[in-house]
Design a protein around this motif. Structure first.
Motif, PDB file in Angstrom:
ATOM      1  N   SER A 131      -0.985  -0.558  -4.264  1.00  0.00           N
ATOM      2  CA  SER A 131      -1.541   0.577  -3.512  1.00  0.00           C
ATOM      3  C   SER A 131      -3.042   0.664  -3.727  1.00  0.00           C
ATOM      4  O   SER A 131      -3.806   0.930  -2.793  1.00  0.00           O
TER       5      SER A 131
ATOM      6  N   MET B 120      -6.586   0.967  -1.271  1.00  0.00           N
ATOM      7  CA  MET B 120      -7.546   2.076  -1.351  1.00  0.00           C
ATOM      8  C   MET B 120      -8.973   1.559  -1.522  1.00  0.00           C
ATOM      9  O   MET B 120      -9.928   2.195  -1.097  1.00  0.00           O
TER      10      MET B 120
ATOM     11  N   TYR C 117      -5.886   7.534  -9.258  1.00  0.00           N
ATOM     12  CA  TYR C 117      -4.798   6.556  -9.348  1.00  0.00           C
ATOM     13  C   TYR C 117      -5.059   5.591 -10.510  1.00  0.00           C
ATOM     14  O   TYR C 117      -4.155   5.217 -11.242  1.00  0.00           O
TER      15      TYR C 117
ATOM     16  N   GLN D 160      -5.805  14.257   3.082  1.00  0.00           N
ATOM     17  CA  GLN D 160      -4.847  13.374   3.765  1.00  0.00           C
ATOM     18  C   GLN D 160      -4.198  14.035   4.987  1.00  0.00           C
ATOM     19  O   GLN D 160      -4.240  13.449   6.072  1.00  0.00           O
TER      20      GLN D 160
ATOM     21  N   SER E 184       0.837  -1.193   0.000  1.00  0.00           N
ATOM     22  CA  SER E 184       0.000   0.000   0.000  1.00  0.00           C
ATOM     23  C   SER E 184       0.882   1.256   0.000  1.00  0.00           C
ATOM     24  O   SER E 184       0.652   2.198  -0.756  1.00  0.00           O
ATOM     25  N   ALA E 185       1.905   1.226   0.857  1.00  0.00           N
ATOM     26  CA  ALA E 185       2.772   2.396   0.989  1.00  0.00           C
ATOM     27  C   ALA E 185       3.593   2.635  -0.280  1.00  0.00           C
ATOM     28  O   ALA E 185       3.703   3.759  -0.771  1.00  0.00           O
TER      29      ALA E 185
ATOM     30  N   GLY F  18       4.102   3.043  -3.766  1.00  0.00           N
ATOM     31  CA  GLY F  18       3.248   3.269  -4.935  1.00  0.00           C
ATOM     32  C   GLY F  18       3.904   4.263  -5.863  1.00  0.00           C
ATOM     33  O   GLY F  18       5.130   4.441  -5.835  1.00  0.00           O
ATOM     34  N   LEU F  19       3.079   4.916  -6.636  1.00  0.00           N
ATOM     35  CA  LEU F  19       3.620   5.902  -7.573  1.00  0.00           C
ATOM     36  C   LEU F  19       4.327   7.016  -6.809  1.00  0.00           C
ATOM     37  O   LEU F  19       5.244   7.642  -7.311  1.00  0.00           O
ATOM     38  N   GLY F  20       3.886   7.224  -5.550  1.00  0.00           N
ATOM     39  CA  GLY F  20       4.516   8.239  -4.707  1.00  0.00           C
ATOM     40  C   GLY F  20       5.998   7.949  -4.499  1.00  0.00           C
ATOM     41  O   GLY F  20       6.808   8.868  -4.432  1.00  0.00           O
ATOM     42  N   ASN F  21       6.355   6.674  -4.387  1.00  0.00           N
ATOM     43  CA  ASN F  21       7.765   6.333  -4.165  1.00  0.00           C
ATOM     44  C   ASN F  21       8.562   6.378  -5.459  1.00  0.00           C
ATOM     45  O   ASN F  21       9.666   6.896  -5.506  1.00  0.00           O
TER      46      ASN F  21
ATOM     47  N   SER G 135       0.505   6.261   3.055  1.00  0.00           N
ATOM     48  CA  SER G 135      -0.961   6.177   2.890  1.00  0.00           C
ATOM     49  C   SER G 135      -1.707   6.640   4.143  1.00  0.00           C
ATOM     50  O   SER G 135      -2.783   6.124   4.445  1.00  0.00           O
TER      51      SER G 135
ATOM     52  N   ILE H 238      -8.864   8.907  -4.135  1.00  0.00           N
ATOM     53  CA  ILE H 238      -7.473   8.681  -4.570  1.00  0.00           C
ATOM     54  C   ILE H 238      -7.471   7.560  -5.610  1.00  0.00           C
ATOM     55  O   ILE H 238      -6.837   7.656  -6.657  1.00  0.00           O
TER      56      ILE H 238
ATOM     57  N   PHE I 297       2.140  11.095   2.540  1.00  0.00           N
ATOM     58  CA  PHE I 297       1.445  10.554   1.362  1.00  0.00           C
ATOM     59  C   PHE I 297       1.902   9.119   1.139  1.00  0.00           C
ATOM     60  O   PHE I 297       1.107   8.209   0.924  1.00  0.00           O
ATOM     61  N   SER I 298       3.210   8.950   1.231  1.00  0.00           N
ATOM     62  CA  SER I 298       3.766   7.654   0.893  1.00  0.00           C
ATOM     63  C   SER I 298       3.313   6.550   1.855  1.00  0.00           C
ATOM     64  O   SER I 298       3.117   5.418   1.443  1.00  0.00           O
TER      65      SER I 298
END
Ligand code: ILE
Length: 450
Positions: free
Chosen positions: A330, A334, A108, A388, A21-22, A24-27, A228, A104, A225-226
């Protein structure tokens, strides 16, 4: 209430699911581009410190609420409320997180749809289907609608199978695949000309910028964000952890993996930018600033892959497969947030609830696709910039101010008796009470002003 609640069958399963989950595209997209535009290694150091000092304590707050409640986010928050007003507040925070997770997922899924079409494009080129390859590579309504729907169906298919056979099983398969592709790509990029300059820019810090408030705010925002946070996801994942498990170490593993993968993704993306620069693709301005964060993944990197000839097709395939997998692990989290609520609150069967909510989210996604210029940026800002941090802050307020300290520490001690004698955990409730809300509030206010 449904008769039997799902539970993760193993520590490894939980770690893969929550880290999935953590991560994701954020990382893989967000962190490296933020690092490149915020002073390289200085941002990395700030991110590491803030992730462990602020995001980890906040993650522990959400996991603990869920593990204590053994129920969906709203019910778990209600269980620690002491009066009617607090129960109403619990509903606002829990349900708000569920809506935030659904929203989200709706944007996403659009981005993940682009990733999947970019994964298929090199295959179409390899088999010689030029028309398919053009269709897959160009932005069009038909392509975007089809792949958004396809991605949501994939997410629904996993979530409808439940915690152990859906979330856990697929996270255990997808996360190792993600790591393998990531490392293979890093090895390849490191062998190209220009990679070492990128590595240096990434790893040698400019200490002058480390205390820049803008940098700190971006780093903290990225850390929240990362992980979640503020989406109810970590509450619901926490609720599937057995009382025998050591919550403290599980949370630490998830934070470590999340930070580690963001760091490793930086080892891929930042040197790749310099490799592209060495090959004549314009990445940085004359003053060394990143020209555009948005075009990096869909224009700059594909231009780099194109320049590599046939091998570029394989590299491009691997890169976008990596992005698609990160998005999928991720997105399942969600979707689980609203599904778990619908199943427990309205006594719906899991399969029915999942398809129903999946359809609603698909309709929201389609609306965004059809009004892209107005809605896409708006939904991203509404969820990641506003909801968030606000909901993450409210969860900290819940744990710090509403939940009785003894009951809170008792919950964490189950499965981890060392908490009783640890200084860190004596201080932690204060942290959650004062430091985390102030820090999140700071990020929020600065992002409003920024
Ligand atoms: N944690 C994920 C990411 O970093 C998502 C955040 C789920 C909302 O991309």
């Amino acid at each position: 209430m449904s008769a039997v609640r799902g539970e993760f069958s193993s520590r490894f399963g939980f770690i893969m699911a929550a880290a999935g989950s953590a991560v994701g595209l954020g990382n893989i997209w967000g962190f490296p581009t933020q690092t490149a535009s915020n002073g390289g290694a200085a941002f990395l150091i700030a991110y590491l410190v803030l992730a462990f000092c602020l995001a980890y304590p906040a993650l522990m707050a959400e996991l603990t609420i869920g593990r204590h409640g053994q129920a969906n986010a709203v019910s778990s928050l209600r269980k620690i409320s002491n009066n009617l007003l607090q129960k109403r507040f619990a509903f606002v925070v829990g349900f708000g997180g569920i809506i935030c997770a659904g929203l989200i997922l709706s944007f996403y899924a659009i981005v993940a749809g682009w990733m999947i079409s970019a994964t298929l494009e090199p295959i179409a080129t390899l088999v010689g289907s030029e028309s398919s390859s053009t269709w897959l590579s160009e932005q069009s309504l038909s392509r975007n609608l089809i792949f958004t729907a396809g991605f949501i169906i994939l997410t629904v298919a996993i979530i409808s199978r439940g915690v152990e056979n859906g979330i856990e099983k697929w996270s255990k398969r997808l996360m190792p695949a993600l790591l393998t592709i990531l490392f293979a790509l890093i090895i390849y990029v490191m062998m190209q000309e220009g990679a070492m300059t990128g590595l240096k820019a990434y790893l040698v810090p400019d200490f002058n910028s480390i205390l820049d408030p803008e940098l700190l705010v971006s780093a903290l925002g990225q850390a929240f964000f990362s992980l979640s946070l503020g989406t109810s996801v970590m509450i619901i994942y926490g609720s599937y952890i057995s009382k025998k498990e050591n919550l403290v170490s599980l949370g630490a593993y998830v934070t470590l993996i999340d930070v580690f993968i963001a760091f490793v993704a930086g080892l891929l993306i930042i040197p790749a930018m310099y490799v592209a620069q060495a090959q004549g693709v314009e990445i940085f301005s004359a003053t060394g600033e990143l020209l555009s964060e948005d075009t990096l993944v869909f224009q700059v990197l594909p231009a780099l892959f194109d320049g590599m000839g046939t091998i570029g097709l394989f590299v491009g395939f691997a890169f976008f497969a990596l992005m698609s997998i990160a998005a999928l692990t991720s997105s399942i989290s969600m979707l689980e947030a609203p599904v778990s609520y619908a199943v427990e609150r309205f006594d719906l069967g899991r399969v029915k609830a999942t398809w129903l909510i999946g359809t609603i989210i698909a309709l929201v996604s389609f609306t965004i696709v059809l009004n892209f210029n107005v809605l896409f940026g708006l939904v991203i800002a509404l969820t990641t910039k506003f909801s968030q941090p606000i909901l993450g802050l409210m969860c900290c307020l819940f744990v710090g101010w509403i939940w009785y300290r003894n009951s809170l520490l008792n919950e964490i001690q189950q499965g981890c008796p060392e908490v009783a004698s640890s200084l860190f955990w004596k201080i932690w409730p204060w942290y959650i009470r004062f430091i985390c809300p102030i820090a999140i509030g700071l990020v929020f206010v600065s992002s409003l002003l920024g």
